[in-house]
Write a protein that holds these residues in place. Structure first.
Motif, PDB file in Angstrom:
ATOM      1  N   THR A   5      21.072 -11.701  14.063  1.00  0.00           N
ATOM      2  CA  THR A   5      20.640 -11.799  12.671  1.00  0.00           C
ATOM      3  C   THR A   5      21.180 -13.061  12.018  1.00  0.00           C
ATOM      4  O   THR A   5      20.496 -13.691  11.216  1.00  0.00           O
ATOM      5  N   GLU A   6      22.395 -13.452  12.375  1.00  0.00           N
ATOM      6  CA  GLU A   6      22.976 -14.655  11.798  1.00  0.00           C
ATOM      7  C   GLU A   6      22.221 -15.894  12.278  1.00  0.00           C
ATOM      8  O   GLU A   6      21.985 -16.828  11.507  1.00  0.00           O
ATOM      9  N   ALA A   7      21.843 -15.899  13.541  1.00  0.00           N
ATOM     10  CA  ALA A   7      21.098 -17.043  14.068  1.00  0.00           C
ATOM     11  C   ALA A   7      19.764 -17.193  13.363  1.00  0.00           C
ATOM     12  O   ALA A   7      19.350 -18.291  12.980  1.00  0.00           O
ATOM     13  N   MET A   8      19.083 -16.079  13.145  1.00  0.00           N
ATOM     14  CA  MET A   8      17.775 -16.128  12.496  1.00  0.00           C
ATOM     15  C   MET A   8      17.877 -16.617  11.056  1.00  0.00           C
ATOM     16  O   MET A   8      16.964 -17.262  10.534  1.00  0.00           O
ATOM     17  N   SER A   9      19.000 -16.307  10.405  1.00  0.00           N
ATOM     18  CA  SER A   9      19.163 -16.727   9.011  1.00  0.00           C
ATOM     19  C   SER A   9      19.477 -18.215   8.894  1.00  0.00           C
ATOM     20  O   SER A   9      19.501 -18.744   7.787  1.00  0.00           O
ATOM     21  N   CYS A  10      19.719 -18.880  10.032  1.00  0.00           N
ATOM     22  CA  CYS A  10      20.066 -20.303  10.025  1.00  0.00           C
ATOM     23  C   CYS A  10      18.882 -21.196  10.363  1.00  0.00           C
ATOM     24  O   CYS A  10      19.063 -22.350  10.765  1.00  0.00           O
ATOM     25  N   ALA A  11      17.683 -20.673  10.214  1.00  0.00           N
ATOM     26  CA  ALA A  11      16.491 -21.452  10.548  1.00  0.00           C
ATOM     27  C   ALA A  11      16.463 -22.750   9.750  1.00  0.00           C
ATOM     28  O   ALA A  11      16.679 -22.753   8.530  1.00  0.00           O
TER      29      ALA A  11
ATOM     30  N   GLN B 134      39.155 -17.704   3.145  1.00  0.00           N
ATOM     31  CA  GLN B 134      38.376 -17.603   1.910  1.00  0.00           C
ATOM     32  C   GLN B 134      36.879 -17.471   2.192  1.00  0.00           C
ATOM     33  O   GLN B 134      36.178 -16.704   1.518  1.00  0.00           O
ATOM     34  N   PHE B 135      36.386 -18.194   3.199  1.00  0.00           N
ATOM     35  CA  PHE B 135      34.947 -18.212   3.462  1.00  0.00           C
ATOM     36  C   PHE B 135      34.539 -17.348   4.661  1.00  0.00           C
ATOM     37  O   PHE B 135      33.396 -17.420   5.110  1.00  0.00           O
ATOM     38  N   SER B 136      35.479 -16.551   5.166  1.00  0.00           N
ATOM     39  CA  SER B 136      35.134 -15.643   6.265  1.00  0.00           C
ATOM     40  C   SER B 136      34.069 -14.660   5.789  1.00  0.00           C
ATOM     41  O   SER B 136      34.247 -13.949   4.796  1.00  0.00           O
ATOM     42  N   GLY B 137      32.936 -14.651   6.473  1.00  0.00           N
ATOM     43  CA  GLY B 137      31.814 -13.813   6.068  1.00  0.00           C
ATOM     44  C   GLY B 137      30.934 -14.466   5.022  1.00  0.00           C
ATOM     45  O   GLY B 137      29.880 -13.926   4.669  1.00  0.00           O
ATOM     46  N   ALA B 138      31.342 -15.612   4.498  1.00  0.00           N
ATOM     47  CA  ALA B 138      30.553 -16.348   3.506  1.00  0.00           C
ATOM     48  C   ALA B 138      30.344 -17.769   3.997  1.00  0.00           C
ATOM     49  O   ALA B 138      30.694 -18.753   3.351  1.00  0.00           O
ATOM     50  N   GLY B 139      29.790 -17.858   5.184  1.00  0.00           N
ATOM     51  CA  GLY B 139      29.539 -19.148   5.810  1.00  0.00           C
ATOM     52  C   GLY B 139      30.380 -19.396   7.034  1.00  0.00           C
ATOM     53  O   GLY B 139      30.041 -20.248   7.860  1.00  0.00           O
ATOM     54  N   VAL B 140      31.498 -18.651   7.180  1.00  0.00           N
ATOM     55  CA  VAL B 140      32.363 -18.780   8.354  1.00  0.00           C
ATOM     56  C   VAL B 140      32.313 -17.466   9.116  1.00  0.00           C
ATOM     57  O   VAL B 140      32.581 -16.397   8.544  1.00  0.00           O
ATOM     58  N   TYR B 141      31.953 -17.533  10.402  1.00  0.00           N
ATOM     59  CA  TYR B 141      31.730 -16.327  11.192  1.00  0.00           C
ATOM     60  C   TYR B 141      32.396 -16.466  12.562  1.00  0.00           C
ATOM     61  O   TYR B 141      32.481 -17.565  13.108  1.00  0.00           O
ATOM     62  N   TYR B 142      32.838 -15.341  13.086  1.00  0.00           N
ATOM     63  CA  TYR B 142      33.425 -15.299  14.430  1.00  0.00           C
ATOM     64  C   TYR B 142      32.413 -14.636  15.356  1.00  0.00           C
ATOM     65  O   TYR B 142      31.998 -13.497  15.128  1.00  0.00           O
TER      66      TYR B 142
ATOM     67  N   SER C  65      27.119 -23.102   7.408  1.00  0.00           N
ATOM     68  CA  SER C  65      27.314 -22.097   8.467  1.00  0.00           C
ATOM     69  C   SER C  65      28.220 -22.668   9.557  1.00  0.00           C
ATOM     70  O   SER C  65      27.902 -23.689  10.165  1.00  0.00           O
ATOM     71  N   LEU C  66      29.340 -21.981   9.789  1.00  0.00           N
ATOM     72  CA  LEU C  66      30.280 -22.369  10.830  1.00  0.00           C
ATOM     73  C   LEU C  66      30.589 -21.137  11.678  1.00  0.00           C
ATOM     74  O   LEU C  66      31.019 -20.101  11.148  1.00  0.00           O
ATOM     75  N   PHE C  67      30.398 -21.252  12.987  1.00  0.00           N
ATOM     76  CA  PHE C  67      30.637 -20.140  13.906  1.00  0.00           C
ATOM     77  C   PHE C  67      31.781 -20.519  14.837  1.00  0.00           C
ATOM     78  O   PHE C  67      31.802 -21.612  15.395  1.00  0.00           O
ATOM     79  N   ILE C  68      32.727 -19.598  15.002  1.00  0.00           N
ATOM     80  CA  ILE C  68      33.995 -19.923  15.647  1.00  0.00           C
ATOM     81  C   ILE C  68      34.156 -19.139  16.948  1.00  0.00           C
ATOM     82  O   ILE C  68      34.063 -17.911  16.952  1.00  0.00           O
ATOM     83  N   PHE C  69      34.397 -19.858  18.032  1.00  0.00           N
ATOM     84  CA  PHE C  69      34.663 -19.283  19.353  1.00  0.00           C
ATOM     85  C   PHE C  69      35.892 -19.986  19.932  1.00  0.00           C
ATOM     86  O   PHE C  69      35.772 -20.865  20.775  1.00  0.00           O
ATOM     87  N   ILE C  70      37.075 -19.618  19.474  1.00  0.00           N
ATOM     88  CA  ILE C  70      38.278 -20.352  19.884  1.00  0.00           C
ATOM     89  C   ILE C  70      39.224 -19.487  20.702  1.00  0.00           C
ATOM     90  O   ILE C  70      40.435 -19.714  20.725  1.00  0.00           O
ATOM     91  N   GLY C  71      38.696 -18.522  21.388  1.00  0.00           N
ATOM     92  CA  GLY C  71      39.539 -17.713  22.237  1.00  0.00           C
ATOM     93  C   GLY C  71      39.856 -16.374  21.600  1.00  0.00           C
ATOM     94  O   GLY C  71      39.428 -16.062  20.493  1.00  0.00           O
ATOM     95  N   ALA C  72      40.610 -15.590  22.329  1.00  0.00           N
ATOM     96  CA  ALA C  72      40.873 -14.230  21.887  1.00  0.00           C
ATOM     97  C   ALA C  72      42.247 -13.784  22.356  1.00  0.00           C
ATOM     98  O   ALA C  72      42.802 -14.324  23.311  1.00  0.00           O
ATOM     99  N   ALA C  73      42.800 -12.799  21.642  1.00  0.00           N
ATOM    100  CA  ALA C  73      44.112 -12.247  21.962  1.00  0.00           C
ATOM    101  C   ALA C  73      43.956 -10.790  22.382  1.00  0.00           C
ATOM    102  O   ALA C  73      43.064 -10.086  21.897  1.00  0.00           O
TER     103      ALA C  73
END
Length: 372
Positions: free
Chosen positions: A186-192, A173-181, A281-289
């Protein structure tokens, strides 16, 4: 964002139909396909030729390196990529351990340099998605998303991996609206001045945390395991420990997310028990397929979908190799189809390793071509 909605209204566009791409000449595209957008910005979506010595599928570090060496050694080289050049490495905010860059460099900078280098040496780039590949009479036929087919002597699969999705209530639901992979500049700068949450304990998560720490008030690293030592390079662990606004929280997981149109709250499972925390803001790095679901069954994979090659192929799937000679180091179960980078079984998941594999793959391509 209210500013974005106002801008759309000025252009006479409906904010219910997204995405919308605005151009400097005043024109706009509403809900464009990837190919439509690629053509609009001047990317090539149709190959110049019908036959190539080598077709490289995927323009991450491995594919770009193969393109540089293949083109520089006189092979007619085509690199096919449906998305952005650079692959997963292209989204890395900073690569600190790449040889020759003591101050580090961003993934997009490395990708841009490699693209320019390969292009200057004669490699052709094509913005398309490959849907299948088959072999006939010693040739390999690669089909594109638009139905066109190209033929080659040798094919290199360097499609890399895709981010694993977080499977908890609210994640989609919140992917792209506070939840990012991943983590873009640009995302880092917006989290000042924000408190940023980040999930993951491997190198990509550590690189992201260091980058966000330059902008955010606090960076909370949520790590499912007891520590970072099992999955992260020591240089990154040392940097994180020396950065006061990065808080590592081991044995901690996100169990749910909530909010209205944007992420507002995280529910966590912690060693102290359940906790609810405000977060935007939540950024997700949980591996890859691996991206291998489009491959024919003749290309042998391991149980997780990674491509077997060379000695690993002979050990784990010996019946898949039909020739008397042994497969070359990066050769798959189909002679003349090679693999390099993160999509290969048992590869070292590092940018420099992918570049090395893409580079040496060209040597094995030459050996294979000599047998034709």
């Amino acid at each position: 964002m209210p500013e974005a909605v106002d801008l759309l209204k000025e252009k006479g566009l409906d904010d219910a139909k997204l995405p919308v791409v605005l151009f400097g000449d005043g024109t706009a595209m509403v809900q464009p396909s990837t190919m439509e957008l690629a053509r609009r910005v001047g990317l090539r979506t149709e190959a110049r030729e019908e036959f190539y010595d080598v077709i490289i599928i995927g323009a991450g570090p491995a594919g770009l390196a193969a393109g540089v060496y293949g083109a520089s050694e006189g092979l007619r080289t085509l690199i096919v990529e449906p998305d952005a050049v650079g692959g997963q490495a292209g989204s890395s905010s900073r690569i600190e351990n790449y040889l020759g860059f003591p101050q580090g460099l961003s993934g997009d900078e490395l990708a841009k340099r490699a693209f320019l280098q390969a292009n200057r040496l004669g490699a052709e780039f094509l913005t398309q998605r490959v849907t299948c590949i088959r072999s006939e009479n010693g040739y390999h036929i690669v089909r594109m998303g638009d139905g066109r087919e190209l033929t080659c002597h040798v094919c290199l699969i360097s499609t890399g991996v895709s981010y694993c999705r977080l499977d908890v209530p609210g994640a989609d639901q919140f992917s792209g609206a506070g939840v990012y992979y991943g983590a873009a500049k640009t995302e880092a700068m917006s989290c000042a001045a924000e408190e940023v949450y980040l999930i993951g304990g491997a190198n990509s998560a550590g690189q992201g945390a260091m980058h966000f720490s330059r902008y955010a008030a606090k960076v909370h690293m949520l790590v499912r395991g007891p520590s970072l030592t099992r999955s992260m390079s020591k240089y990154l662990i040392d940097q994180i420990e020396a950065t006061p606004n990065i808080i590592v929280e081991p044995s901690t997981e996100v169990t749910a997310m909530s909010g209205n149109s944007h992420l507002e709250c995280l529910t966590l499972k912690t060693p102290r028990g359940p906790e609810s925390r405000p977060a935007t803001s939540l950024f997700i790095f949980i591996g890859a397929a691996p991206k291998t679901d489009w491959l024919p069954q003749e290309v042998a994979l391991d149980e997780k979908g990674f491509i077997l090659a060379g000695p690993d192929l002979k050990t784990r799937a010996p019946a898949a190799w039909k020739l008397e000679r042994d497969p070359y180091l990066l050769e798959t179960s189909v002679p003349g189809i090679f693999v390099a980078g993160d999509v290969r079984f048992n590869s070292v998941k590092r940018c420099a390793s992918a570049v090395g594999e893409g580079s040496i793959a060209v040597q094995f391509m030459h050996q294979y071509l000599a047998t034709l």
